[in-house]
Motif scaffolding. Structure first.
Motif, short mmCIF file in Angstrom:
data_model
loop_
_atom_site.label_atom_id
_atom_site.label_comp_id
_atom_site.label_asym_id
_atom_site.label_seq_id
_atom_site.Cartn_x
_atom_site.Cartn_y
_atom_site.Cartn_z
N SER A 1 1.00 -1.24 0.26
CA SER A 1 0.04 0.01 0.08
C SER A 1 0.87 1.27 -0.19
N GLY A 2 0.49 2.26 -0.74
CA GLY A 2 1.25 3.51 -0.78
C GLY A 2 1.98 3.40 -2.02
N PHE A 3 2.19 2.30 -2.52
CA PHE A 3 2.95 2.15 -4.22
C PHE A 3 1.90 1.66 -4.92
N ARG A 4 1.53 2.68 -6.06
CA ARG A 4 0.84 2.51 -6.98
C ARG A 4 1.16 2.51 -8.45
N ALA A 5 1.43 1.52 -9.17
CA ALA A 5 1.85 1.70 -10.55
C ALA A 5 0.73 2.12 -11.25
N ASP A 6 0.87 2.34 -12.40
CA ASP A 6 -0.20 2.98 -13.43
C ASP A 6 -0.77 1.62 -14.13
N LEU A 7 0.25 1.05 -14.52
CA LEU A 7 -0.15 -0.10 -15.30
C LEU A 7 0.79 -1.39 -15.07
N ILE A 8 0.41 -2.62 -15.33
CA ILE A 8 1.23 -3.78 -15.20
C ILE A 8 0.56 -4.60 -16.15
N ILE A 9 1.50 -4.87 -17.29
CA ILE A 9 0.96 -5.74 -18.45
C ILE A 9 1.49 -7.15 -18.23
N GLU A 10 0.65 -8.09 -18.32
CA GLU A 10 0.84 -9.45 -18.15
C GLU A 10 1.91 -9.78 -17.23
N ASN A 11 2.10 -9.06 -15.95
CA ASN A 11 2.86 -9.36 -14.81
C ASN A 11 4.22 -9.30 -15.50
N LYS A 12 4.72 -8.62 -16.56
CA LYS A 12 5.96 -8.61 -17.00
C LYS A 12 6.53 -6.88 -17.21
N VAL A 13 5.61 -6.23 -17.38
CA VAL A 13 6.13 -4.87 -17.85
C VAL A 13 5.26 -3.98 -16.93
N LEU A 14 5.99 -3.28 -16.16
CA LEU A 14 5.36 -2.06 -15.28
C LEU A 14 5.46 -0.89 -16.22
N ILE A 15 4.04 -0.13 -16.36
CA ILE A 15 4.00 1.33 -17.05
C ILE A 15 3.94 2.34 -16.19
#
Length: 65
Positions: A4-18
């Motif tokens: 909690s407190g860390f929020r990625a905008d997108l994670i694609i197929e559990n491989k690439v964080l955007i």
């Protein structure tokens, strides 16, 4: 997933964080934030994308650990 407190905008197929930004200039803290996110998520690769550029390709930064 991320603590909690860390929020990625997108994670694609559990491989690439955007991570999406719209800032005047990417600064080292933005890179540090993304590197922290990918470590916490157990990923190896991320794209830091800044939409505040004239050509989108100039606003994409690939990061990996």
């Amino acid at each position: 997933n991320l603590e909690s407190g860390f929020r990625a905008d997108l994670i694609i197929e559990n491989k690439v964080l955007i991570e999406l930004k719209a800032v005047d200039q990417l600064i080292p803290i933005h890179t540090a934030q993304v590197l922290t996110y990918i470590k916490l998520a157990g990923l190896r690769t991320a794209l830091l994308i800044d939409f505040n550029v004239q050509l989108l390709k100039n606003g994409i930064k690939r990061l990996s650990i």
